[in-house]
Design a protein around this motif. Structure first.
Motif, PDB file in Angstrom:
ATOM      1  N   TYR A  32       1.343  17.672   0.814  1.00 23.90           N
ATOM      2  CA  TYR A  32       1.445  16.330   1.380  1.00 23.90           C
ATOM      3  C   TYR A  32       1.104  15.239   0.367  1.00 23.90           C
ATOM      4  CZ  TYR A  32       2.069  17.885   6.176  1.00 23.90           C
ATOM      5  OH  TYR A  32       2.584  18.418   7.327  1.00 23.90           O
ATOM      6  N   VAL A  33       1.804  14.122   0.527  1.00 18.76           N
ATOM      7  CA  VAL A  33       1.382  12.892  -0.117  1.00 18.76           C
ATOM      8  C   VAL A  33       0.259  12.322   0.738  1.00 18.76           C
ATOM      9  CG1 VAL A  33       2.032  10.560  -0.816  1.00 18.76           C
ATOM     10  CG2 VAL A  33       3.681  12.444  -1.036  1.00 18.76           C
ATOM     11  N   MET A  34      -0.881  12.051   0.123  1.00 15.31           N
ATOM     12  CA  MET A  34      -2.028  11.530   0.859  1.00 15.31           C
ATOM     13  C   MET A  34      -2.241  10.071   0.491  1.00 15.31           C
ATOM     14  SD  MET A  34      -2.889  14.109   2.623  1.00 15.31           S
ATOM     15  CE  MET A  34      -4.351  13.376   3.373  1.00 15.31           C
ATOM     16  N   GLY A  35      -2.668   9.316   1.481  1.00 15.07           N
ATOM     17  CA  GLY A  35      -2.854   7.900   1.206  1.00 15.07           C
ATOM     18  C   GLY A  35      -3.975   7.290   2.011  1.00 15.07           C
ATOM     19  N   TRP A  36      -4.425   6.155   1.532  1.00 14.74           N
ATOM     20  CA  TRP A  36      -5.374   5.317   2.261  1.00 14.74           C
ATOM     21  C   TRP A  36      -4.691   3.992   2.565  1.00 14.74           C
ATOM     22  CZ3 TRP A  36      -9.927   6.855   4.199  1.00 14.74           C
ATOM     23  CH2 TRP A  36     -10.519   8.012   3.669  1.00 14.74           C
ATOM     24  N   TYR A  37      -4.797   3.585   3.816  1.00 11.55           N
ATOM     25  CA  TYR A  37      -4.265   2.320   4.285  1.00 11.55           C
ATOM     26  C   TYR A  37      -5.412   1.550   4.930  1.00 11.55           C
ATOM     27  CZ  TYR A  37       0.406   4.281   3.609  1.00 11.55           C
ATOM     28  OH  TYR A  37       1.540   4.839   3.060  1.00 11.55           O
ATOM     29  N   ARG A  38      -5.223   0.258   5.068  1.00 14.24           N
ATOM     30  CA  ARG A  38      -6.250  -0.538   5.730  1.00 14.24           C
ATOM     31  C   ARG A  38      -5.620  -1.599   6.605  1.00 14.24           C
ATOM     32  NH1 ARG A  38      -8.753  -3.664   0.386  1.00 14.24           N
ATOM     33  NH2 ARG A  38      -6.986  -5.090   0.042  1.00 14.24           N
ATOM     34  N   GLN A  39      -6.370  -1.977   7.631  1.00 15.04           N
ATOM     35  CA  GLN A  39      -5.915  -3.021   8.531  1.00 15.04           C
ATOM     36  C   GLN A  39      -7.080  -3.928   8.860  1.00 15.04           C
ATOM     37  OE1 GLN A  39      -3.884  -1.656  12.062  1.00 15.04           O
ATOM     38  NE2 GLN A  39      -2.892  -3.641  12.321  1.00 15.04           N
ATOM     39  N   ALA A  40      -6.944  -5.175   8.468  1.00 11.67           N
ATOM     40  CA  ALA A  40      -7.948  -6.187   8.787  1.00 11.67           C
ATOM     41  C   ALA A  40      -7.574  -6.860  10.105  1.00 11.67           C
ATOM     42  CB  ALA A  40      -8.016  -7.210   7.665  1.00 11.67           C
ATOM     43  N   PRO A  41      -8.549  -7.455  10.790  1.00  9.21           N
ATOM     44  CA  PRO A  41      -8.258  -8.118  12.069  1.00  9.21           C
ATOM     45  C   PRO A  41      -7.154  -9.161  11.923  1.00  9.21           C
ATOM     46  CG  PRO A  41     -10.612  -7.922  11.752  1.00  9.21           C
ATOM     47  CD  PRO A  41      -9.984  -7.502  10.456  1.00  9.21           C
ATOM     48  N   GLY A  42      -6.160  -9.079  12.791  1.00  4.80           N
ATOM     49  CA  GLY A  42      -5.080 -10.051  12.780  1.00  4.80           C
ATOM     50  C   GLY A  42      -4.044  -9.860  11.694  1.00  4.80           C
ATOM     51  N   LYS A  43      -4.172  -8.772  10.944  1.00  4.03           N
ATOM     52  CA  LYS A  43      -3.234  -8.523   9.849  1.00  4.03           C
ATOM     53  C   LYS A  43      -2.540  -7.184  10.037  1.00  4.03           C
ATOM     54  CE  LYS A  43      -5.592 -11.292   6.327  1.00  4.03           C
ATOM     55  NZ  LYS A  43      -6.115 -11.304   4.933  1.00  4.03           N
ATOM     56  N   GLN A  44      -1.421  -7.031   9.344  1.00  9.86           N
ATOM     57  CA  GLN A  44      -0.704  -5.768   9.398  1.00  9.86           C
ATOM     58  C   GLN A  44      -1.395  -4.718   8.524  1.00  9.86           C
ATOM     59  OE1 GLN A  44       3.406  -6.639   8.328  1.00  9.86           O
ATOM     60  NE2 GLN A  44       3.948  -6.821  10.486  1.00  9.86           N
ATOM     61  N   ARG A  45      -1.173  -3.464   8.874  1.00  9.90           N
ATOM     62  CA  ARG A  45      -1.694  -2.378   8.063  1.00  9.90           C
ATOM     63  C   ARG A  45      -1.005  -2.401   6.701  1.00  9.90           C
ATOM     64  NH1 ARG A  45      -2.259   3.487  10.759  1.00  9.90           N
ATOM     65  NH2 ARG A  45      -3.444   2.147  12.183  1.00  9.90           N
ATOM     66  N   GLU A  46      -1.780  -2.180   5.660  1.00 12.69           N
ATOM     67  CA  GLU A  46      -1.219  -2.194   4.314  1.00 12.69           C
ATOM     68  C   GLU A  46      -1.671  -0.978   3.524  1.00 12.69           C
ATOM     69  OE1 GLU A  46      -2.687  -5.904   2.718  1.00 12.69           O
ATOM     70  OE2 GLU A  46      -4.632  -5.034   2.152  1.00 12.69           O
ATOM     71  N   SER A  47      -0.820  -0.589   2.598  1.00 17.61           N
ATOM     72  CA  SER A  47      -1.144   0.533   1.738  1.00 17.61           C
ATOM     73  C   SER A  47      -2.192   0.121   0.713  1.00 17.61           C
ATOM     74  CB  SER A  47       0.117   1.012   1.019  1.00 17.61           C
ATOM     75  OG  SER A  47      -0.197   1.972   0.030  1.00 17.61           O
ATOM     76  N   VAL A  48      -3.181   0.976   0.511  1.00 15.03           N
ATOM     77  CA  VAL A  48      -4.213   0.726  -0.487  1.00 15.03           C
ATOM     78  C   VAL A  48      -4.014   1.628  -1.697  1.00 15.03           C
ATOM     79  CG1 VAL A  48      -6.682   0.739  -0.981  1.00 15.03           C
ATOM     80  CG2 VAL A  48      -5.856   0.026   1.286  1.00 15.03           C
ATOM     81  N   ALA A  49      -3.887   2.912  -1.451  1.00 18.85           N
ATOM     82  CA  ALA A  49      -3.766   3.875  -2.548  1.00 18.85           C
ATOM     83  C   ALA A  49      -3.059   5.118  -2.051  1.00 18.85           C
ATOM     84  CB  ALA A  49      -5.140   4.240  -3.109  1.00 18.85           C
ATOM     85  N   TYR A  93     -10.179   1.394   7.461  1.00 17.19           N
ATOM     86  CA  TYR A  93      -9.455   2.194   6.478  1.00 17.19           C
ATOM     87  C   TYR A  93      -9.008   3.503   7.136  1.00 17.19           C
ATOM     88  CZ  TYR A  93     -10.644  -0.952   2.685  1.00 17.19           C
ATOM     89  OH  TYR A  93     -10.737  -2.061   1.871  1.00 17.19           O
ATOM     90  N   HIS A  94      -7.721   3.769   7.006  1.00 17.16           N
ATOM     91  CA  HIS A  94      -7.124   4.952   7.618  1.00 17.16           C
ATOM     92  C   HIS A  94      -6.601   5.897   6.547  1.00 17.16           C
ATOM     93  CE1 HIS A  94      -6.886   3.319  11.781  1.00 17.16           C
ATOM     94  NE2 HIS A  94      -6.775   2.166  11.144  1.00 17.16           N
ATOM     95  N   CYS A  95      -6.772   7.171   6.793  1.00 16.81           N
ATOM     96  CA  CYS A  95      -6.213   8.209   5.944  1.00 16.81           C
ATOM     97  C   CYS A  95      -4.827   8.584   6.487  1.00 16.81           C
ATOM     98  CB  CYS A  95      -7.142   9.417   5.968  1.00 16.81           C
ATOM     99  SG  CYS A  95      -6.630  10.811   4.952  1.00 16.81           S
ATOM    100  N   ASN A  96      -3.916   8.897   5.581  1.00 19.33           N
ATOM    101  CA  ASN A  96      -2.546   9.250   5.971  1.00 19.33           C
ATOM    102  C   ASN A  96      -2.084  10.468   5.189  1.00 19.33           C
ATOM    103  OD1 ASN A  96       0.588   8.763   5.063  1.00 19.33           O
ATOM    104  ND2 ASN A  96       0.229   8.347   7.230  1.00 19.33           N
ATOM    105  N   ALA A  97      -1.334  11.327   5.887  1.00 16.42           N
ATOM    106  CA  ALA A  97      -0.717  12.491   5.251  1.00 16.42           C
ATOM    107  C   ALA A  97       0.777  12.449   5.553  1.00 16.42           C
ATOM    108  CB  ALA A  97      -1.319  13.785   5.779  1.00 16.42           C
TER     109      ALA A  97
END
Length: 115
Positions: A32-49, A93-97
């Motif tokens: 799997y490609v693994m990633g970290w995303y984040r979502q701040a209040p009132g904002k869209q989720r964005e890719s971090v790494a 911060y959310h983890c993604n696979a």
């Protein structure tokens, strides 16, 4: 069924550090490609790494030089080392696979950067 569980969030002062961890189960982790995303209040989720199965990484410009993503395929773990944290890094911060059409998300861990 794949499952991702994040840990390591919390409250930290500006300039501080945190290390997030994501434990994966039920998947062939190394594929799997693994990633970290984040979502701040009132904002869209964005890719971090993002880190590919072979170890190549991609970071968003605003965290380059401060954040590092790594993975341990033997332990089914992915990490996000965050240094020199800023208030604008505050988010869940959310983890993604990701593997082709298969996409798993963790529940997220709160990171708050505040004095």
């Amino acid at each position: 069924q794949g499952q991702l569980v994040e840990s390591g969030g919390g409250l930290v002062q500006p300039g501080g550090s945190l290390r997030l961890a994501c434990a994966a189960s039920g998947i062939t982790f190394s594929a799997y490609v693994m990633g970290w995303y984040r979502q701040a209040p009132g904002k869209q989720r964005e890719s971090v790494a993002i880190i590919h199965s072979g170890g190549s990484t991609h970071l968003r410009d605003s965290v380059k030089g401060r954040f590092t993503i790594s993975r341990d395929n033997a332990k089914n773990m992915v990490y996000l080392q965050m240094n020199s944290l800023k208030p604008e890094d505050t988010a869940v911060y959310h983890c993604n696979a990701l593997l082709n059409e298969i996409n798993y998300w963790g529940q997220g861990t709160q990171v708050t950067v505040s004095s």
